[in-house]
Design a protein around this motif. Structure first.
Motif, PDB file in Angstrom:
ATOM      1  N   UNK A  87       9.812  12.644  10.168  1.00 45.65           N
ATOM      2  CA  UNK A  87       9.002  12.869   8.975  1.00 45.65           C
ATOM      3  C   UNK A  87       9.922  12.956   7.767  1.00 45.65           C
ATOM      4  N   UNK A  88       9.605  12.193   6.733  1.00 45.90           N
ATOM      5  CA  UNK A  88      10.305  12.319   5.455  1.00 45.90           C
ATOM      6  C   UNK A  88       9.614  13.448   4.716  1.00 45.90           C
ATOM      7  N   UNK A  89      10.245  14.624   4.671  1.00 46.32           N
ATOM      8  CA  UNK A  89       9.579  15.812   4.149  1.00 46.32           C
ATOM      9  C   UNK A  89      10.064  16.238   2.773  1.00 46.32           C
ATOM     10  N   UNK A  90      11.048  15.548   2.197  1.00 46.31           N
ATOM     11  CA  UNK A  90      11.565  15.950   0.890  1.00 46.31           C
ATOM     12  C   UNK A  90      10.539  15.630  -0.193  1.00 46.31           C
ATOM     13  N   UNK A  91      10.433  16.498  -1.163  1.00 46.83           N
ATOM     14  CA  UNK A  91       9.513  16.303  -2.274  1.00 46.83           C
ATOM     15  C   UNK A  91      10.118  15.288  -3.246  1.00 46.83           C
ATOM     16  N   UNK A  92       9.350  14.267  -3.581  1.00 41.61           N
ATOM     17  CA  UNK A  92       9.850  13.231  -4.476  1.00 41.61           C
ATOM     18  C   UNK A  92       9.573  13.607  -5.926  1.00 41.61           C
ATOM     19  N   UNK A  93      10.426  13.103  -6.827  1.00 41.34           N
ATOM     20  CA  UNK A  93      10.243  13.353  -8.261  1.00 41.34           C
ATOM     21  C   UNK A  93       9.190  12.421  -8.835  1.00 41.34           C
ATOM     22  N   UNK A  94       9.275  11.137  -8.474  1.00 38.06           N
ATOM     23  CA  UNK A  94       8.281  10.159  -8.904  1.00 38.06           C
ATOM     24  C   UNK A  94       7.969   9.219  -7.742  1.00 38.06           C
ATOM     25  N   UNK A  95       6.771   8.666  -7.771  1.00 38.54           N
ATOM     26  CA  UNK A  95       6.347   7.707  -6.746  1.00 38.54           C
ATOM     27  C   UNK A  95       5.407   6.703  -7.392  1.00 38.54           C
ATOM     28  N   UNK A  96       5.682   5.431  -7.179  1.00 33.81           N
ATOM     29  CA  UNK A  96       4.861   4.363  -7.749  1.00 33.81           C
ATOM     30  C   UNK A  96       4.434   3.427  -6.624  1.00 33.81           C
ATOM     31  N   UNK A  97       3.135   3.194  -6.515  1.00 33.57           N
ATOM     32  CA  UNK A  97       2.597   2.370  -5.433  1.00 33.57           C
ATOM     33  C   UNK A  97       2.190   0.995  -5.934  1.00 33.57           C
ATOM     34  N   UNK A  98       2.292   0.026  -5.031  1.00 37.13           N
ATOM     35  CA  UNK A  98       1.758  -1.303  -5.313  1.00 37.13           C
ATOM     36  C   UNK A  98       1.156  -1.861  -4.029  1.00 37.13           C
ATOM     37  N   UNK A  99       0.176  -2.738  -4.200  1.00 37.32           N
ATOM     38  CA  UNK A  99      -0.488  -3.385  -3.071  1.00 37.32           C
ATOM     39  C   UNK A  99      -0.656  -4.851  -3.424  1.00 37.32           C
ATOM     40  N   UNK A 100      -0.281  -5.716  -2.494  1.00 32.75           N
ATOM     41  CA  UNK A 100      -0.536  -7.146  -2.649  1.00 32.75           C
ATOM     42  C   UNK A 100      -1.258  -7.607  -1.391  1.00 32.75           C
ATOM     43  N   UNK A 101      -2.599  -7.717  -1.449  1.00 28.21           N
ATOM     44  CA  UNK A 101      -3.355  -8.093  -0.260  1.00 28.21           C
ATOM     45  C   UNK A 101      -2.877  -9.427   0.318  1.00 28.21           C
ATOM     46  N   UNK A 102      -2.819  -9.477   1.656  1.00 32.16           N
ATOM     47  CA  UNK A 102      -2.469 -10.741   2.321  1.00 32.16           C
ATOM     48  C   UNK A 102      -3.730 -11.590   2.427  1.00 32.16           C
ATOM     49  N   UNK A 103      -3.638 -12.789   1.893  1.00 34.39           N
ATOM     50  CA  UNK A 103      -4.789 -13.683   1.803  1.00 34.39           C
ATOM     51  C   UNK A 103      -4.386 -15.077   2.286  1.00 34.39           C
ATOM     52  N   UNK A 104      -5.274 -15.723   3.019  1.00 31.00           N
ATOM     53  CA  UNK A 104      -5.082 -17.118   3.406  1.00 31.00           C
ATOM     54  C   UNK A 104      -5.921 -17.968   2.452  1.00 31.00           C
ATOM     55  N   UNK A 105      -5.301 -18.985   1.868  1.00 35.26           N
ATOM     56  CA  UNK A 105      -5.991 -19.840   0.905  1.00 35.26           C
ATOM     57  C   UNK A 105      -6.031 -21.261   1.452  1.00 35.26           C
ATOM     58  N   UNK A 106      -7.225 -21.825   1.504  1.00 40.65           N
ATOM     59  CA  UNK A 106      -7.392 -23.244   1.849  1.00 40.65           C
ATOM     60  C   UNK A 106      -7.683 -23.970   0.536  1.00 40.65           C
ATOM     61  N   UNK A 107      -6.726 -24.778   0.111  1.00 38.71           N
ATOM     62  CA  UNK A 107      -6.851 -25.492  -1.169  1.00 38.71           C
ATOM     63  C   UNK A 107      -7.408 -26.891  -0.892  1.00 38.71           C
ATOM     64  N   UNK A 108      -8.490 -27.248  -1.582  1.00 36.20           N
ATOM     65  CA  UNK A 108      -9.110 -28.553  -1.419  1.00 36.20           C
ATOM     66  C   UNK A 108      -8.723 -29.460  -2.576  1.00 36.20           C
TER      67      UNK A 108
END
Length: 140
Positions: free
Chosen positions: A28-49
């Motif tokens: 377990x990473x139990x140390x208290x962080x000073x700052x935290x920034x989250x990002x999400x990039x959904x995984x998507x499959x693209x069919x290009x016509x």
């Protein structure tokens, strides 16, 4: 000869507690962080016509993994060493648990990248250290 919990280093007993809770690796990473920034990039499959039309769909399950950039500012050398040792021991491979601030959740994460820098020197000659890391959510 029996040992009390006082004889066991804090990191060890935290790992034992986590193992009994069926967490990813028990660490377990139990140390208290000073700052935290989250990002999400959904995984998507693209069919290009050919006519410019595109069709998109989610690429499997668990397609919105979180990536967190965390910082621990102005830590004394012994604390910074604990954090860096923890990350080094996992080597960017072993999954551990971390609870992002104010979320009430515990994530299974790996840390593929971390760095540190030396900050101010205190009057007693000790030096403050800043630690930066990237945590990537994984599904164990």
């Amino acid at each position: 000869m029996s040992h009390s919990m006082r004889d066991v280093p804090a990191v060890v007993w935290r790992e034992r507690i986590a193992q009994s809770n069926n967490r990813a690796s028990g660490a377990i990473f139990y140390w208290c962080v000073s700052t935290a920034e989250a990002s999400v990039e959904p995984r998507v499959v693209v069919a290009q016509f050919g006519d410019g039309y595109a069709q998109r769909r989610a690429d499997g399950i668990n397609t919105q993994d979180q990536v967190w950039d965390i910082n621990l500012y102005n830590r004394l050398q012994p604390v910074a060493d604990e954090v860096l040792d923890f990350l080094t021991e996992r080597n960017g491979v072993d999954v551990f648990n971390w609870s992002p601030p104010r979320t009430g959740r515990t994530l299974n994460v790996i840390c593929p990248e971390w760095s540190w820098s030396y900050g101010e020197m205190l009057a007693d000659g000790s030096r403050l250290i800043d630690v930066r890391a990237t945590f990537q959510e994984v599904h164990a």
